[in-house]
Design an enzyme around this catalytic site. Structure first.
Site, mmCIF file in Angstrom:
data_model
loop_
_atom_site.group_PDB
_atom_site.id
_atom_site.type_symbol
_atom_site.label_atom_id
_atom_site.label_comp_id
_atom_site.label_asym_id
_atom_site.label_seq_id
_atom_site.Cartn_x
_atom_site.Cartn_y
_atom_site.Cartn_z
ATOM 1 N N SER A 209 0.850 -1.200 0.000
ATOM 2 C CA SER A 209 0.000 0.000 0.000
ATOM 3 C C SER A 209 0.881 1.244 0.000
ATOM 4 O O SER A 209 2.066 1.163 -0.341
ATOM 5 C CB SER A 209 -0.928 -0.025 1.227
ATOM 6 O OG SER A 209 -1.906 0.979 1.114
ATOM 7 N N ASN A 210 0.342 2.387 0.371
ATOM 8 C CA ASN A 210 1.125 3.629 0.434
ATOM 9 C C ASN A 210 0.606 4.502 1.570
ATOM 10 O O ASN A 210 -0.304 4.105 2.294
ATOM 11 C CB ASN A 210 1.084 4.353 -0.922
ATOM 12 C CG ASN A 210 -0.338 4.676 -1.319
ATOM 13 O OD1 ASN A 210 -1.038 5.414 -0.634
ATOM 14 N ND2 ASN A 210 -0.793 4.095 -2.419
ATOM 15 N N ARG A 211 1.170 5.683 1.706
ATOM 16 C CA ARG A 211 0.919 6.511 2.897
ATOM 17 C C ARG A 211 -0.319 7.401 2.792
ATOM 18 O O ARG A 211 -0.559 8.242 3.656
ATOM 19 C CB ARG A 211 2.143 7.391 3.168
ATOM 20 C CG ARG A 211 3.360 6.596 3.635
ATOM 21 C CD ARG A 211 4.584 7.495 3.733
ATOM 22 N NE ARG A 211 4.259 8.766 4.344
ATOM 23 C CZ ARG A 211 4.711 9.950 3.910
ATOM 24 N NH1 ARG A 211 5.495 10.011 2.861
ATOM 25 N NH2 ARG A 211 4.388 11.046 4.528
ATOM 26 N N SER A 212 -1.116 7.244 1.759
ATOM 27 C CA SER A 212 -2.285 8.128 1.626
ATOM 28 C C SER A 212 -3.268 7.902 2.781
ATOM 29 O O SER A 212 -3.630 6.773 3.094
ATOM 30 C CB SER A 212 -2.983 7.859 0.291
ATOM 31 O OG SER A 212 -4.207 8.554 0.252
ATOM 32 N N ALA A 276 -4.457 7.550 -4.199
ATOM 33 C CA ALA A 276 -3.100 7.090 -4.510
ATOM 34 C C ALA A 276 -3.205 5.593 -4.810
ATOM 35 O O ALA A 276 -3.198 4.755 -3.907
ATOM 36 C CB ALA A 276 -2.175 7.349 -3.336
#
Ligand code: PMT
Length: 411
Positions: A209-212, A276
């Site tokens: 995943s990512n930091r959004s 994102a």
């Protein structure tokens, strides 16, 4: 007189900036507003009630148990009469009480009883403003629809400098006027927003995943709702509450986001893709938890590209206005210009996510707006809600400007 006949409650709390509330009162009454001042007990250490009483021509309220004041026992009536409720300056203590529903004096009791637009203008030391507890309270209030203005940066009463100053009076007056005349310029529009990260499973317990955080996309949805649009919010996993009134579609993966986006595209007049989306997913996620092979054994994952949802929407959007985002860390303008062309969007919102305090999981953002007609608009750092309004302003301006003149930004 822009505020003629408007009933405004002006709450004043105990900050050195309370003197600016006197100037604000003068400006509001000069514009025709009828202002009732409500002071916290600590506010009286900074400015005397007589000053507010003289300038407003009305009793100043502070105690629930003031035998001189009929209004004090009629807090519900006062709350119902008000067209707007402004707290300026709002201390960290007031923000905390308001966020948690504490009603231990007249001002906080009135805040619970009122149903009109509420606007708070914080003022405090920069370190206090940055404190996680204060920021969490601000976020809670904003999620509930309270307009919390960003304090300004500069010299503070502590002798230090930082972000914490009460905005200047013209800014406060403009915010009050905006709260009293809600824009309905998106009435009849159907806005589709994507928000947050996607999660691509590795096995039943792990994912890519990512930091959004979803703050940017949710802010876009809130702003569009406030301006009268019908909103569909497709969101990856987030801890945020969906804004009341939005049709909420929670998704996990890029594939699910694609499916939901295509499903709602046909009815949308504006599409804003703040999500994102993970560019890659694991080719074959394991159906069972992958066991560790010990410290010397690595793990190789085979990744495949996810569908580019934005590009697909650009091909199928029909008459909808399409806004994409670009998260860049280097050569920002060049990469953004390439992305604008490659993705085929009408407007690209570019943020440099290598900058501290903006972008992923931040309260603020600072963006550059590039449109397909060659226009560029650089915006200062502001709250994500203000950025959201600026994006919607730009969408409306570009749609209403004849194609031949679109290259000149209207701001
Ligand atoms: O959620 P927050 O914590 O508030 O943070 C906000 C944000 C930084 C996530 C937001 O401001 C932002 O920049 N969103 C876009 C992030 C991103 O994925 O950027 P990108 O440059 O990789 O993608 C460009 C555009 O293509 C985006 O509109 C994205 O939604 C879209 N995309 C990307 C990949 C993909 N497979 N499909 C897509 O549709």
């Amino acid at each position: 007189m822009t505020l003629s006949g408007k009933q405004i409650v002006l709450g004043v709390t105990g900050s050195i900036a309370a003197y600016k509330a006197v100037l604000l009162l003068r400006e509001l009454t000069a514009r025709g507003a009828e202002v009732t001042v409500v002071m916290s007990a600590n506010a009286e250490h900074f400015v005397g009630a007589l000053t507010f009483r003289t300038l407003s021509g009305r009793p100043v309220l502070s105690s629930l148990f003031d035998p001189q004041s009929e209004e004090a026992v009629e807090h519900v009536a006062l709350a119902e009469r008000a067209d707007a409720f402004v707290v300026a300056p709002a201390t960290a203590n007031l923000l905390a009480k308001a966020a948690h529903g504490i009603a231990d004096d007249f001002l906080t009791t009135l805040l619970l009883a009122t149903r009109c637009p509420v606007l708070m203008a914080p003022a405090m030391d920069g370190g206090m403003w940055d404190h996680a507890a204060v920021q969490a309270n601000v976020e809670t209030l904003r999620e509930r629809g309270v307009t919390v203005l960003e304090p300004e940066a500069g010299a503070l009463a502590s002798g230090l400098s930082g972000r914490g100053r009460l905005p200047e009076v013209p800014t406060l007056v403009e915010a009050v006027e905006r709260a009293l005349t809600p824009q309905r310029d998106l009435a009849g529009e159907r806005v589709l927003v994507t928000s947050g990260p996607t999660r691509e499973p590795i096995d039943p317990v792990r994912y890519l995943s990512n930091r959004s955080s979803g703050k940017m996309g949710h802010a876009v949805a809130s702003a569009a709702l406030r301006r009268g649009a019908e909103v569909v919010l497709i969101s990856g996993p987030t801890t945020l509450q969906p804004p009341p009134g939005a049709v909420y579609v929670p998704v996990q993966t890029a594939e699910e986001m694609r499916e939901a986006s295509l499903q709602h595209l046909a009815s949308a007049s504006v599409v804003i893709k703040a999500a994102a989306v993970a560019d890659y997913r694991v080719e074959r996620p394991s159906a069972t938890k992958i066991k560790s092979g010990g410290k010397d054994e690595g793990l190789t994952l085979s990744l495949v590209a996810n569908p580019d949802i934005l590009k697909e929407l650009a091909q199928r959007k029909g008459g909808a206005f399409l806004v994409g985002f670009a998260a860049e860390t280097n050569d920002v303008r060049k990469h953004a210009a390439d992305k604008l062309r490659a993705k085929g969007v009408d407007l690209l919102v570019v943020n440099d996510v290598s900058q501290q305090g903006i972008g992923f999981d931040a309260e603020d953002n600072q963006v550059l707006l590039l449109d397909r007609w060659g226009g560029t608009l650089e915006l200062p750092r502001m709250s994500k809600l203000e950025v959201a309004h600026a994006i919607l302003d730009r969408v409306l301006a570009l749609r209403s400007t004849p194609k031949t003149r679109r290259a000149q930004p209207s701001h």
